[in-house]
Design an enzyme around this catalytic site. Structure first.
Site, PDB file in Angstrom:
ATOM      1  N   TYR A 131      -1.373  -0.665  10.189  1.00  0.00           N
ATOM      2  CA  TYR A 131      -1.557  -1.160   8.823  1.00  0.00           C
ATOM      3  C   TYR A 131      -0.410  -0.697   7.928  1.00  0.00           C
ATOM      4  CZ  TYR A 131      -3.545  -1.459   4.099  1.00  0.00           C
ATOM      5  OH  TYR A 131      -3.746  -1.717   2.766  1.00  0.00           O
TER       6      TYR A 131
ATOM      7  N   SER B 294       0.849  -1.186   0.000  1.00  0.00           N
ATOM      8  CA  SER B 294       0.000   0.000   0.000  1.00  0.00           C
ATOM      9  C   SER B 294       0.882   1.232   0.000  1.00  0.00           C
ATOM     10  CB  SER B 294      -0.905   0.018   1.240  1.00  0.00           C
ATOM     11  OG  SER B 294      -1.572   1.268   1.368  1.00  0.00           O
TER      12      SER B 294
END
Length: 248
Positions: A157, A143
């Site tokens: 995350y 990501s």
């Protein structure tokens, strides 16, 4: 020759679109899912309609036993493995680190890091030419959060995806001499339901307008990059970090 590809977290979002595009190339696809069997079966049909072959395989990637069984199913059904898309991942509600419970952080790393490592390990064992395999490709899905840090939202995350970037660089060097390419795709804001699972279903649209391209990405736009890295067209790409983020 038709490639055999295993995609973790393939029942929705980027994984689902990657499976569909793989079907368009006539590839055979293992559609991994954790809980939503109906969505997985729908994805299998999508792959078949596109021109490929597919099976659904239930597995929690954070469980070594589940991962071993999943790879065995692919071997038994398709007779080998040419590519892994390490796509399964979770996020959580927007919180500062000071407010995050330990069990949330542990689950985040169990799935996003440990799960990805387990799957990459099994793919390496089965595809490495020095271990009897025929070579292959691993594409990890990270990501853009790994670069941005996701402050005040989910730095756990972001950190888990940073680990995936580092694993990719090291594993590419480790497996290069063994006939296996390893790359990572880092999506930006993408229109998937991972935002809803984190409690903010409109997040991608709301923040997408602030990107240089003025919009969020579509899952198919990310999937196209993954498919390219899996393909023979990317035969000299290994250890690459491909940002598909609208210049964010």
């Amino acid at each position: 020759m038709s490639k055999i590809i295993l995609i973790t977290g393939a029942s929705r979002g980027i994984g689902r679109e990657t499976a569909r595009l793989a079907g368009q190339r006539g590839w055979r696809v293992g559609v991994n899912y954790t809980a939503d069997e109906a969505a997985a079966r729908s994805c299998v049909e999508l792959v078949k309609q596109a021109g490929g072959e597919a099976i659904a395989v239930r597995s929690d990637v954070s469980s070594e036993m589940d991962v071993l069984a999943m790879f065995d199913v692919i071997q038994e059904r398709f007779g080998g493995l040419d590519g892994l898309v390490n796509n399964a991942g979770i996020t959580g509600a927007s919180l500062q680190l000071a407010d995050m419970p330990a069990d949330r952080m542990k689950r985040m790393f169990d799935v996003n890091v440990f799960g990805a490592f387990l799957c990459a390990r099994e793919a390496a064992r089965r595809m490495s030419t020095t271990r009897g395999g025929r070579g292959g490709v691993i594409v990890n899905v990270s990501s853009i959060a790994a670069r941005l840090g996701s402050p005040n939202e989910y730095i756990d995350y972001a950190a888990s995806k940073g680990a995936i970037d580092t694993m990719t660089i090291g594993l590419a060097k480790e497996l290069g001499p063994q006939g296996v390419r390893v790359n990572v795709v880092r999506p930006g804001l993408t229109l998937t339901d991972i935002h809803a699972s984190g409690g903010d279903p409109d997040r991608a649209n709301r923040l997408g307008v602030t990107t240089p391209m003025g919009r969020a990405g579509e899952p198919a736009e990310i999937a196209a990059g993954i498919i390219w890295l899996l393909s023979d067209e990317a035969s000299y790409a290994s250890g690459a970090i491909l940002d598909i983020s609208g210049a964010r």
